[in-house]
Enzyme design. Structure first.
Site, PDB file in Angstrom:
ATOM      1  N   HIS A 191      29.193  36.053  53.627  1.00 29.81           N
ATOM      2  CA  HIS A 191      28.523  36.054  51.826  1.00 29.81           C
ATOM      3  C   HIS A 191      27.603  36.547  52.207  1.00 29.81           C
ATOM      4  O   HIS A 191      27.507  37.849  50.604  1.00 29.81           O
ATOM      5  CB  HIS A 191      27.781  34.270  51.485  1.00 29.81           C
ATOM      6  CG  HIS A 191      29.233  34.225  50.723  1.00 29.81           C
ATOM      7  ND1 HIS A 191      30.098  33.026  51.803  1.00 29.81           N
ATOM      8  CD2 HIS A 191      30.327  33.611  49.820  1.00 29.81           C
ATOM      9  CE1 HIS A 191      31.206  32.062  51.319  1.00 29.81           C
ATOM     10  NE2 HIS A 191      30.725  32.768  49.843  1.00 29.81           N
ATOM     11  N   GLU A 433      41.658  26.798  48.296  1.00 29.11           N
ATOM     12  CA  GLU A 433      41.810  27.808  48.657  1.00 29.11           C
ATOM     13  C   GLU A 433      41.241  26.768  50.083  1.00 29.11           C
ATOM     14  O   GLU A 433      41.018  27.920  51.437  1.00 29.11           O
ATOM     15  CB  GLU A 433      40.136  28.127  49.087  1.00 29.11           C
ATOM     16  CG  GLU A 433      38.810  27.139  48.662  1.00 29.11           C
ATOM     17  CD  GLU A 433      37.601  27.625  48.205  1.00 29.11           C
ATOM     18  OE1 GLU A 433      37.156  28.203  48.846  1.00 29.11           O
ATOM     19  OE2 GLU A 433      37.346  26.641  47.576  1.00 29.11           O
ATOM     20  N   ASP A 457      38.980  32.145  51.963  1.00 29.00           N
ATOM     21  CA  ASP A 457      38.250  30.753  52.809  1.00 29.00           C
ATOM     22  C   ASP A 457      40.324  30.460  52.855  1.00 29.00           C
ATOM     23  O   ASP A 457      40.402  30.142  54.035  1.00 29.00           O
ATOM     24  CB  ASP A 457      37.741  29.285  51.473  1.00 29.00           C
ATOM     25  CG  ASP A 457      36.199  29.415  51.692  1.00 29.00           C
ATOM     26  OD1 ASP A 457      35.751  30.045  52.925  1.00 29.00           O
ATOM     27  OD2 ASP A 457      35.760  29.004  51.194  1.00 29.00           O
ATOM     28  N   CYS A 504      39.559  33.879  42.818  1.00 29.94           N
ATOM     29  CA  CYS A 504      38.510  34.818  42.506  1.00 29.94           C
ATOM     30  C   CYS A 504      38.331  35.465  43.979  1.00 29.94           C
ATOM     31  O   CYS A 504      37.007  36.218  44.573  1.00 29.94           O
ATOM     32  CB  CYS A 504      37.170  34.055  41.596  1.00 29.94           C
ATOM     33  SG  CYS A 504      37.179  32.108  43.133  1.00 29.94           S
TER      34      CYS A 504
HETATM   35  C1  PEP Z   1      36.619  32.849  47.938  1.00 30.43           C
HETATM   36  O1  PEP Z   1      37.078  31.135  48.837  1.00 30.43           O
HETATM   37  O2  PEP Z   1      37.723  33.016  47.872  1.00 30.43           O
HETATM   38  C2  PEP Z   1      35.835  32.012  47.014  1.00 30.43           C
HETATM   39  C3  PEP Z   1      35.823  33.064  46.214  1.00 30.43           C
HETATM   40  O3  PEP Z   1      34.591  31.649  47.477  1.00 30.43           O
HETATM   41  P1  PEP Z   1      33.455  31.502  48.580  1.00 30.43           P
HETATM   42  O4  PEP Z   1      33.770  33.272  48.406  1.00 30.43           O
HETATM   43  O5  PEP Z   1      32.065  31.484  47.789  1.00 30.43           O
HETATM   44  O6  PEP Z   1      33.771  30.640  49.628  1.00 30.43           O
HETATM   45 MG    MG Z   2      35.351  29.318  49.253  1.00 31.28          MG
END
Ligand code: PEP
Ligand code: MG
Length: 576
Positions: A191, A433, A457, A504
């Protein structure tokens, strides 16, 4: 000049002076004191103990009201360290004997204490070392009159160099003087890296020993495209990087020509191109880059870098603003996705062996329905202000989706009983995910209004590769045949049930992968705002039919590198 290699985390090039952020360690001066100073030093020590005690009690109170009595009890052990007579008396007697400043004496006594505990063959006592260390640092910080570490106060524009930066450190850089950053550890979809991308801060992570090789004030080139860092570059290298910066700008301008045009393929299929955001303040950047909606609003950042928990009204105001600003375009709010590599200061979560596999996201929300429901009520209330949808993170099976929806229904009932309006038809999606969700997408599609694939994920879980660990980053392969097959299954299942499916995760914004995803039938792509123009340009340069044949060929390969090579070649061909 030295060049070091890491993982390209956020694109762009940045040149500037290194600003090293240490782990919270202090340089404690050694000062000889006079007899007359002894009472002053003792008083300093007592005041530091009192201040530390106050800090811990305050923290304990906050945790007790947010999380419960049991979690708050962790700090009882810290308070006990503060009251340890042996420790206090030893500091005072050595102060009188050695006649050195109390901060120095305290640090010495603390070191001795820790080494004694470390030698004891008793698990319980060994665990106390962490408590002693923690409290010891607090006392030292107070003795030295220092504030807790904060990245929010940088005066000059610098390149931050740190062993690691937590997502909340990165969030604190928001609109601060950070031109780039370099960390020893971390992976491409940690992140911290994702935040860097959306803050448009060039970043290289996973540069082993960056903090050893780089000195404070060194001139650095951070090449977030190639994933390299150059320390004290020579003139020739500097000039060549200035030229690259200009070239990158040229390419960007070509893509920018497509930003306000619809994402239509050459054979007339409209694709939805949305943005990922972490803060409401990013909305103008979304519009500026031609985003036609928000496909992922990561709301957990709203909880970071603040002392208290956001109230329902705080949530409501933020969601209302985003909904109104983006209206009539859709905004998908992702409910709290805490845990994994995202920890919030207000929740002292128990230490877990495998946080990504532990108590995170929807699991935490289902166990803390009062926190979850407060957010759901705020989303519902804001749903009349625009085109809001909501989705749950980390759904692993149909039962979790049902449990979350049950709490959502309770939130709706509460609003109905108070005659508070909300969109009765608000769409509720599931993030896909977790491999178990990907494999049972047909079942989930019966009860979800839409899917959004969280590839970050999904890749880490299906390939068993920690997304934040630089040591295994080479195994993190979005184009792995297993990942492509899972994605195909999700899209096909969604379409069979007549629901839309988006993505996403970072993969959606990588042009070569986007080609394959388009061909697999993905309806919506959500990405950091800065990538939108390039993706629009790409989609406008290809027909869906062409993309379908690329996807079909990609599915036929047996390794990720074959897929990568093939997709890169196709991309070059299309973008000429
Ligand atoms: C993902 O896991 O692809 C996602 C968009 O959520 P995050 O990156 O916040 O875990
Ligand atoms: Mg995620």
């Amino acid at each position: 000049m030295i060049q070091i290699k890491g993982i390209a985390a956020a694109g762009g090039i940045s040149i500037g002076a290194a600003y090293k952020v240490g782990k919270e360690e202090f340089i404690v001066p050694k000062v000889i004191i006079l007899d007359a100073d002894i009472p002053v030093q003792i008083q300093l020590f007592e005041e530091a103990l009192i201040r530390t005690r106050r800090e811990i009690i305050e923290l304990q109170k906050r945790i007790s009201s947010d999380m419960g009595q049991e979690e708050a009890q962790i700090f009882d052990a810290h308070l006990l360290v503060l009251e340890d007579r042996m420790l206090i008396e030893e500091v005072i007697s050595r102060l009188k004997k050695d006649k050195l400043n109390v901060a120095f004496i305290f640090q010495e006594v603390l070191k001795k204490y820790i080494s004694v505990f470390a030698k004891i063959e008793d698990e319980y006592l060994k665990e106390r070392i962490a408590d002693i260390n923690d409290v010891g640092k607090r006392i030292l910080r107070n003795l030295l009159g220092k504030e807790a570490r904060s990245l929010g106060e940088l005066k000059d524009r610098v390149i931050v160099v740190a062993h690691d930066l937590s997502p909340s450190d990165t969030a604190a850089m928001h609109r601060k003087n950070v031109a780039g950053f370099v960390t020893d550890i971390g992976g491409k979809t940690s992140h911290t890296a994702i935040m860097a991308k959306s803050l448009e801060i060039p970043a290289v992570v996973g540069v082993e020993e960056a903090t050893i090789k780089i000195n404070q004030g060194d001139t650095l080139i951070v090449d977030g495209v190639l994933g390299i860092v150059i320390i004290n570059p020579d003139e020739e290298t500097l000039n060549s990087y200035h030229a690259t910066e200009a070239r990158l700008k040229g390419v960007t301008e070509k893509f920018l020509s497509a930003k306000d045009l619809p994402a239509l393929t050459l054979d007339g299929n409209k694709i939805e191109i949305n943005a990922n955001i972490e803060f409401p303040e990013e909305v103008p950047a979304v519009k500026l880059h031609g985003g036609e909606g928000i496909g992922l609003y990561r709301t957990e950042f709203f909880y970071m870098n603040r002392k208290d928990l956001p109230t329902e009204e705080d949530h409501y105001q933020a969601y209302k603003y985003v909904a109104e600003e983006m209206s009539p375009y859709p905004v998908i709010i992702r409910t709290l996705d805490l845990g994994g590599d995202k920890f919030l200061s207000q929740f002292q979560l128990p230490h877990e062996m495998h946080p990504f596999l532990g108590w995170r996201a929807i699991r935490f929300c289902l166990a803390r329905p009062e926190i979850f429901k407060l957010q759901l009520r705020a989303i519902l209330r804001a749903s009349v202000c625009g085109n809001l949808k909501l989705m749950y993170p980390m759904i692993s099976g149909i039962e979790e989706l049902r449990q979350a929806n049950k709490i959502l229904e309770e939130a709706k009932d509460e609003l109905r009983s108070k005659s508070i309006p909300f969109d009765e038809d608000i769409q509720v999606g599931a993030m896909i995910e977790v491999p178990s969700a990907a494999m049972t997408a047909d079942i989930l599609a019966q009860e979800a209004d839409f899917f959004s694939i969280g590839s970050n994920d999904l890749i880490q879980y299906s390939l068993a590769v920690d997304r934040a660990n630089e040591k295994v980053a080479y195994l993190y392969e979005p184009a792995h045949p297993a990942v492509l097959r899972l994605i195909k299954n999700i899209i096909d299942s969604a379409h069979k049930a007549n629901i839309n499916v988006g993505m996403c995760g970072e993969m959606a914004g990588e042009p070569s992968f986007a080609l394959i995803l388009l061909g697999l039938g993905l309806d919506e792509f959500s990405m950091p705002p800065q990538v939108i123009p390039e993706l629009k340009y790409l989609i406008r340069s290809i027909s869906l039919k062409q993309a379908q044949s690329i996807a079909e060929e990609a599915l036929g390969f047996s390794t990720s590198s074959q897929v990568d090579e093939f997709a890169q070649a196709k991309l070059k061909e299309i973008l000429k």
